[in-house]
Design an enzyme around this catalytic site. Sequence first.
Site, PDB file in Angstrom:
ATOM      1  N   SER A   6       0.816  -1.219   0.000  1.00 60.48           N
ATOM      2  CA  SER A   6       0.000   0.000   0.000  1.00 60.48           C
ATOM      3  C   SER A   6       0.847   1.266   0.000  1.00 60.48           C
ATOM      4  O   SER A   6       1.793   1.412   0.782  1.00 60.48           O
ATOM      5  CB  SER A   6      -0.925   0.015   1.216  1.00 60.48           C
ATOM      6  OG  SER A   6      -1.659   1.232   1.259  1.00 60.48           O
ATOM      7  N   LEU A   7       0.475   2.197  -0.876  1.00 57.23           N
ATOM      8  CA  LEU A   7       1.114   3.513  -0.926  1.00 57.23           C
ATOM      9  C   LEU A   7       0.281   4.573  -0.198  1.00 57.23           C
ATOM     10  O   LEU A   7       0.610   5.759  -0.245  1.00 57.23           O
ATOM     11  CB  LEU A   7       1.326   3.937  -2.379  1.00 57.23           C
ATOM     12  CG  LEU A   7       2.273   3.051  -3.196  1.00 57.23           C
ATOM     13  CD1 LEU A   7       2.373   3.562  -4.630  1.00 57.23           C
ATOM     14  CD2 LEU A   7       3.653   2.979  -2.558  1.00 57.23           C
TER      15      LEU A   7
ATOM     16  N   LYS B 177     -13.864  -4.784   3.269  1.00 62.06           N
ATOM     17  CA  LYS B 177     -14.820  -3.695   3.082  1.00 62.06           C
ATOM     18  C   LYS B 177     -16.256  -4.100   3.423  1.00 62.06           C
ATOM     19  O   LYS B 177     -17.001  -3.326   4.027  1.00 62.06           O
ATOM     20  CB  LYS B 177     -14.725  -3.166   1.653  1.00 62.06           C
ATOM     21  CG  LYS B 177     -13.376  -2.514   1.345  1.00 62.06           C
ATOM     22  CD  LYS B 177     -13.313  -1.992  -0.080  1.00 62.06           C
ATOM     23  CE  LYS B 177     -11.961  -1.383  -0.378  1.00 62.06           C
ATOM     24  NZ  LYS B 177     -11.878  -0.830  -1.737  1.00 62.06           N
TER      25      LYS B 177
ATOM     26  N   ARG C 296     -21.915 -15.278  -6.635  1.00 57.68           N
ATOM     27  CA  ARG C 296     -21.765 -13.884  -6.191  1.00 57.68           C
ATOM     28  C   ARG C 296     -22.266 -12.926  -7.272  1.00 57.68           C
ATOM     29  O   ARG C 296     -22.904 -11.909  -6.964  1.00 57.68           O
ATOM     30  CB  ARG C 296     -20.309 -13.596  -5.841  1.00 57.68           C
ATOM     31  CG  ARG C 296     -20.046 -12.138  -5.518  1.00 57.68           C
ATOM     32  CD  ARG C 296     -18.652 -11.919  -4.956  1.00 57.68           C
ATOM     33  NE  ARG C 296     -18.645 -12.133  -3.509  1.00 57.68           N
ATOM     34  CZ  ARG C 296     -17.593 -11.889  -2.734  1.00 57.68           C
ATOM     35  NH1 ARG C 296     -16.470 -11.437  -3.261  1.00 57.68           N
ATOM     36  NH2 ARG C 296     -17.656 -12.086  -1.439  1.00 57.68           N
TER      37      ARG C 296
END
Length: 313
Positions: free
Chosen positions: A44-45, A95, A185
Amino acid sequence: MLGGKAFRWLNGGVTNEVYTPTTLPPKKRGAMRYGVIGSPVAHSLSPVMQLAGWSELGVQAEYFRIEIPAGGLESAVPLLLQAGLDGWNCTLPHKGEMFRLSEVHSPSALQAQSVNTVQVVQGKIHGSSTDAEGWSRALREIWPNSLPPKRTLLLGCGGVGQTIARFLPSIGCSSLTLINRDPQRAEKLHHELSPLVGNRFPIHVLDWNRPNLSVALSETDLLIQATSLGLKEEDPLPVPKELLHPPLRVYDTIYRKGETLLVRVARGRGCEAEDGLGMLLHQGALSLEIWSGKPAPLTTMRQALYQAAGRET
């Protein structure tokens, strides 16, 4: 140096270290404390971008990469609160679960049925989603007048994919095709979208195989790649390269330093293609605005993020 100004947040305060909720260092006195949670999260940045934003706002802040494995979020949240976090960003695979665990939901979170931004307010978890708005701002920036999209193929119906799909009824498109590795899904998302869409545009669900991809891509203007494929160097292409032809546009929601394999291959086939770095920028700026209550210093955050990613601004 960038623009004659050294980025001090690239030289101090930003490390490559990955923490867990139990290994976070003591909170700095007077500092706001944030982080990004996910698995994997080492790539991650977000820290360099968020710390650049806070620095420009004149606010002392911390921002950590925090590894929380799938299935571990519910037990991790109390530890994050005990560690003094004022909020956090969520990435894969948390999430949807973060939406369930949030005590107060913003309209954006309710629309997305997902949370990527948490703000702790008087001990309560407030959940928001900046994914869809971040995606739409990124698209408008790189391809003006590209929204609403025309014939759209969404590859991947979890996480950010389902968030974008739930956003499309508010802006419209010519048609939407859903393909997911787990077809159930995709069918579930189709069922949930149908009452939101009505008769305004058709939605199709296809199994993930080469014949279906070949037909779907021949009838697609915008391919949105919303799976995790491409995060690892050894990941295969989500679609066979022979099926990529202009004038197809390809938007890969993930990002890597440099560019993703899908973006490189699509451009090599003559297609316009972008990865998710611009989306990360805009959704991160929106998160900062939620936390700070102030306009995000977008130019500063962009410069820091793109420099860290080895890109030109």
